[in-house]
Design a protein around this motif. Structure first.
Motif, PDB file in Angstrom:
ATOM      1  N   ILE A  97       0.821  -1.214   0.000  1.00 12.85           N
ATOM      2  CA  ILE A  97       0.000   0.000   0.000  1.00 12.85           C
ATOM      3  C   ILE A  97       0.856   1.265   0.000  1.00 12.85           C
ATOM      4  N   TYR A  98       2.086   1.180   0.473  1.00 16.26           N
ATOM      5  CA  TYR A  98       2.944   2.364   0.448  1.00 16.26           C
ATOM      6  C   TYR A  98       4.071   2.214  -0.582  1.00 16.26           C
ATOM      7  N   GLN A  99       4.401   0.943  -0.886  1.00 17.64           N
ATOM      8  CA  GLN A  99       5.566   0.679  -1.730  1.00 17.64           C
ATOM      9  C   GLN A  99       5.224  -0.332  -2.821  1.00 17.64           C
ATOM     10  N   ASP A 100       6.026  -0.320  -3.881  1.00 21.27           N
ATOM     11  CA  ASP A 100       5.829  -1.307  -4.953  1.00 21.27           C
ATOM     12  C   ASP A 100       6.436  -2.649  -4.532  1.00 21.27           C
ATOM     13  N   GLU A 101       6.410  -3.617  -5.440  1.00 23.21           N
ATOM     14  CA  GLU A 101       6.879  -4.960  -5.081  1.00 23.21           C
ATOM     15  C   GLU A 101       8.381  -5.004  -4.816  1.00 23.21           C
ATOM     16  N   HIS A 102       9.122  -3.943  -5.208  1.00 23.79           N
ATOM     17  CA  HIS A 102      10.565  -3.924  -4.939  1.00 23.79           C
ATOM     18  C   HIS A 102      10.905  -3.125  -3.679  1.00 23.79           C
ATOM     19  N   GLY A 103       9.867  -2.716  -2.950  1.00 19.29           N
ATOM     20  CA  GLY A 103      10.130  -1.987  -1.713  1.00 19.29           C
ATOM     21  C   GLY A 103      10.391  -0.501  -1.927  1.00 19.29           C
ATOM     22  N   GLN A 104      10.109   0.007  -3.143  1.00 20.98           N
ATOM     23  CA  GLN A 104      10.275   1.447  -3.411  1.00 20.98           C
ATOM     24  C   GLN A 104       8.960   2.160  -3.135  1.00 20.98           C
ATOM     25  N   ASP A 105       9.028   3.308  -2.459  1.00 24.35           N
ATOM     26  CA  ASP A 105       7.807   4.091  -2.232  1.00 24.35           C
ATOM     27  C   ASP A 105       7.135   4.390  -3.577  1.00 24.35           C
ATOM     28  N   TRP A 106       5.820   4.298  -3.641  1.00 25.98           N
ATOM     29  CA  TRP A 106       5.110   4.669  -4.866  1.00 25.98           C
ATOM     30  C   TRP A 106       5.419   6.129  -5.168  1.00 25.98           C
ATOM     31  N   PRO A 107       5.764   6.436  -6.445  1.00 21.39           N
ATOM     32  CA  PRO A 107       6.149   7.812  -6.756  1.00 21.39           C
ATOM     33  C   PRO A 107       5.011   8.823  -6.579  1.00 21.39           C
ATOM     34  N   ASP A 108       3.771   8.341  -6.592  1.00 23.93           N
ATOM     35  CA  ASP A 108       2.645   9.278  -6.466  1.00 23.93           C
ATOM     36  C   ASP A 108       2.010   9.233  -5.065  1.00 23.93           C
ATOM     37  N   ASN A 109       2.819   8.864  -4.050  1.00 22.94           N
ATOM     38  CA  ASN A 109       2.266   8.793  -2.684  1.00 22.94           C
ATOM     39  C   ASN A 109       1.700  10.134  -2.202  1.00 22.94           C
ATOM     40  N   ALA A 110       2.308  11.242  -2.650  1.00 26.53           N
ATOM     41  CA  ALA A 110       1.797  12.556  -2.214  1.00 26.53           C
ATOM     42  C   ALA A 110       0.343  12.691  -2.653  1.00 26.53           C
ATOM     43  N   LEU A 111       0.064  12.284  -3.890  1.00 26.46           N
ATOM     44  CA  LEU A 111      -1.308  12.415  -4.399  1.00 26.46           C
ATOM     45  C   LEU A 111      -2.223  11.376  -3.762  1.00 26.46           C
ATOM     46  N   ARG A 112      -1.707  10.162  -3.586  1.00 30.33           N
ATOM     47  CA  ARG A 112      -2.539   9.085  -3.045  1.00 30.33           C
ATOM     48  C   ARG A 112      -3.037   9.443  -1.643  1.00 30.33           C
ATOM     49  N   PHE A 113      -2.134   9.978  -0.820  1.00 27.90           N
ATOM     50  CA  PHE A 113      -2.561  10.287   0.543  1.00 27.90           C
ATOM     51  C   PHE A 113      -3.029  11.739   0.683  1.00 27.90           C
ATOM     52  N   GLY A 114      -2.639  12.565  -0.298  1.00 28.59           N
ATOM     53  CA  GLY A 114      -3.252  13.888  -0.368  1.00 28.59           C
ATOM     54  C   GLY A 114      -4.749  13.732  -0.625  1.00 28.59           C
ATOM     55  N   LEU A 115      -5.081  12.773  -1.464  1.00 26.45           N
ATOM     56  CA  LEU A 115      -6.497  12.528  -1.766  1.00 26.45           C
ATOM     57  C   LEU A 115      -7.252  12.070  -0.519  1.00 26.45           C
ATOM     58  N   LEU A 116      -6.631  11.182   0.259  1.00 27.41           N
ATOM     59  CA  LEU A 116      -7.270  10.739   1.506  1.00 27.41           C
ATOM     60  C   LEU A 116      -7.535  11.952   2.413  1.00 27.41           C
ATOM     61  N   SER A 117      -6.517  12.808   2.546  1.00 26.02           N
ATOM     62  CA  SER A 117      -6.647  13.990   3.401  1.00 26.02           C
ATOM     63  C   SER A 117      -7.705  14.942   2.859  1.00 26.02           C
ATOM     64  N   LYS A 118      -7.722  15.078   1.528  1.00 22.40           N
ATOM     65  CA  LYS A 118      -8.644  16.024   0.897  1.00 22.40           C
ATOM     66  C   LYS A 118     -10.104  15.573   1.116  1.00 22.40           C
ATOM     67  N   VAL A 119     -10.336  14.290   0.932  1.00 18.58           N
ATOM     68  CA  VAL A 119     -11.701  13.783   1.117  1.00 18.58           C
ATOM     69  C   VAL A 119     -12.117  13.923   2.588  1.00 18.58           C
ATOM     70  N   ALA A 120     -11.195  13.643   3.495  1.00 16.07           N
ATOM     71  CA  ALA A 120     -11.502  13.804   4.926  1.00 16.07           C
ATOM     72  C   ALA A 120     -11.884  15.251   5.216  1.00 16.07           C
ATOM     73  N   ALA A 121     -11.124  16.187   4.618  1.00 14.81           N
ATOM     74  CA  ALA A 121     -11.394  17.613   4.851  1.00 14.81           C
ATOM     75  C   ALA A 121     -12.764  17.995   4.281  1.00 14.81           C
TER      76      ALA A 121
END
Ligand code: ADP
Ligand code: GLC
Length: 478
Positions: A97-121
């Motif tokens: 959920i935070y990283q790809d299968e190689h253990g690298q953070d998803w490059p679009d994590n800012a948007l993925r969790f920005g969206l969670l924050s935005k919907v909560a707001a």
């Protein structure tokens, strides 16, 4: 009291660590207390697969470059309603959920969790399309920490409680994401969301939230100082009037040696005899020599520096020479994974390691091990040391954060008082870890002392009642 509880993971739907356990148990306890609490989480593929029948309740504007998202509604097993943000381009993919299968953070994590924050707001402001309005939004860790920053610029915003489960993860991204997140540039300043030229989700949360909590009283103090403040100690110290440490509870139904389907035989403080069956099952399962008399040291953990696993790996030969057996379960850092497997290969019958995530095995280790290891460098709360006390498996812990707040060191005085539950060491060195395990092993061979320790731990109530009441008090004050 209506509370929107925002989280990036929740057990058993999706879990990488303790946040998932807390996100399941705390809302359930609040719900039982009569609070109208609802959970908001991202619509990961794993969540949608686990919950095939969800009802669509609204279409919401998400982030500037993204299409509208669909808000789906369901009910968790304990009766808590939850909403899932359905946005396939952000959440439905392979890997973690935070990283790809190689253990690298998803490059679009800012948007993925920005969206969670935005919907909560959105749900916490007058712009919400829903009938239901919360009195408080409760955010957890960096993934939802932008919520109060959005709300700062919204109409009809409700107050936010921001809980820090781990200050080591802050959600730091280049400033170029600010417009992509639809965040006001006005917030991008030192007294706001800016952190040394970057955008920090967690700093935004700590700055704009009305109240901050963290998951143990000791950690609430530690994060205000340089050593464990991860650069945010100044901000946290300046907000100390609005910062409360509340020790996590544990789910006493989920973690109960009297009724655990993952262990070999139920047992209780009054009758510990069933524990031996789990020890034997664990020894067999991990390829260890079956021997009731040798103490089994167990560890279940994310493989990171935080947890001090590197120290355990370094002194593994000395540990098994005590003599003892060692069982390791976890995943994460690839070097640590390889070292753990190498050790198991090198010391067959004495060290067993399983790399991966295995909920059932984690329960069997809690029950089947004799001594639980948690030499964390820092530990905001930690759950396993509480599970292990409940399972009659005294923990060896470093005196930090929630470990310090939940384990009582075994010595003549604490044994006499009947409150010793484990072994605590101050100095973070391999030598002092080894000495402390040695101390535990010596106690293990003293039947009277050991049974007393086990019973003391099993008799403690780590349930959520007290902590949930403390959260409710904070919500009410806002
Ligand atoms: P953290 O959240 O820092 O990882 P906690 O002690 O609060 O630490 O919670 C960790 C949770 O994750 C516990 O429930 C633990 O049993 C579980 N866990 C960690 N690693 C594994 C694993 N490899 N398999 C199963 N459960 C695990
Ligand atoms: C974090 C911390 C851990 C805590 C958990 C739940 O992952 O590392 O100590 O128990 O959150 O609050």
């Amino acid at each position: 009291m209506r509370v929107l509880f925002v989280t990036s993971e929740i057990a058993p739907l999706i879990k990488t660590g303790g946040l998932a356990d807390v996100s399941a148990a705390l809302p359930a306890e609040l719900h039982a207390m009569g609070v109208d609490v609802r959970v908001l989480l991202p619509g990961y593929a794993q969540v949608l697969k686990a919950c095939p029948v969800l009802e669509s309740v609204a279409q919401l504007a998400g982030l500037p470059g993204l299409p509208e998202v669909n808000l789906l509604q369901g009910t968790l097993p304990d009766g808590v309603p939850f909403w899932v943000i359905d946005c396939p381009e952000m959440y439905q993919r392979g890997g973690g959920i935070y990283q790809d299968e190689h253990g690298q953070d998803w490059p679009d994590n800012a948007l993925r969790f920005g969206l969670l924050s935005k919907v909560a707001a959105l749900l916490g402001s007058s712009a919400t399309p829903l009938q239901w309005r919360p009195d408080v939004v409760h955010c957890n860790d960096w993934q939802s920490a932008l919520t109060p920053a959005y709300l700062h610029y919204a109409e009809g915003a409700v107050p936010v409680v921001m809980t820090v489960h781990n200050l080591a993860f802050q959600g730091i991204f280049p400033s170029s994401v600010v417009p992509e997140l639809g965040l006001s540039w006005d917030s991008f300043k030192p007294d706001g969301a800016e952190f040394y030229g970057n955008l920090s989700f967690l700093k935004a949360g700590l700055f704009y939230a009305r109240h901050i909590t963290t998951v143990s009283p000791s950690y609430a103090q530690e994060i205000q100082k340089d050593e464990l403040g991860f650069g945010l100690q100044g901000l946290l110290a300046s907000r100390s009037e609005s910062l409360t440490g509340i020790l996590n509870g544990i789910d006493n139904a989920e973690w109960n040696p009297e009724a655990d389907i993952n262990i070999a035989q139920p047992y209780s403080a009054a009758n510990l005899s069933g524990k031996a069956a789990s020890k034997q099952a664990l020894q067999k399962h991990m390829g260890l020599r079956v021997d009731p008399d040798i103490p089994v040291l167990g560890m279940v953990s994310r493989f990171t520096q935080q947890k001090g696993l590197d120290m355990v790996l370094e002194i593994a030969p000395e540990l098994i020479a005590l003599p003892a057996q060692l069982v390791l379960l976890g995943s994460g850092d690839t070097d640590m994974q390889r070292k753990a497997l190498d050790l198991a290969h090198h010391y067959p019958g004495q060290i067993g390691a399983y790399v991966g995530f295995d909920e059932g095995l984690s329960h069997l280790i809690e029950a089947g091990a004799d001594i639980f290891l948690m030499p964390s460098r820092f530990e905001p709360c930690g759950l396993n040391q509480m599970y292990s006390q409940r399972y009659g498996t005294p923990p060896v812990v470093h005196a930090t954060g929630g470990l310090r707040d939940s384990v009582v060191d075994c010595n003549a005085a604490t044994l006499g008082r009947g409150d010793a539950t484990g072994f605590v060491f101050d100095m973070l060195t391999t030598q002092s870890l080894l000495n402390t395990v040695q101390r535990a092993v010596t106690a293990f061979h003293d039947k009277g002392v050991w049974t007393a320790l086990q019973r003391n731990g099993m008799g403690k109530n780590f349930g959520w009642e007290k902590s949930a009441a403390a959260y409710l008090k904070i919500y009410s004050a806002l």
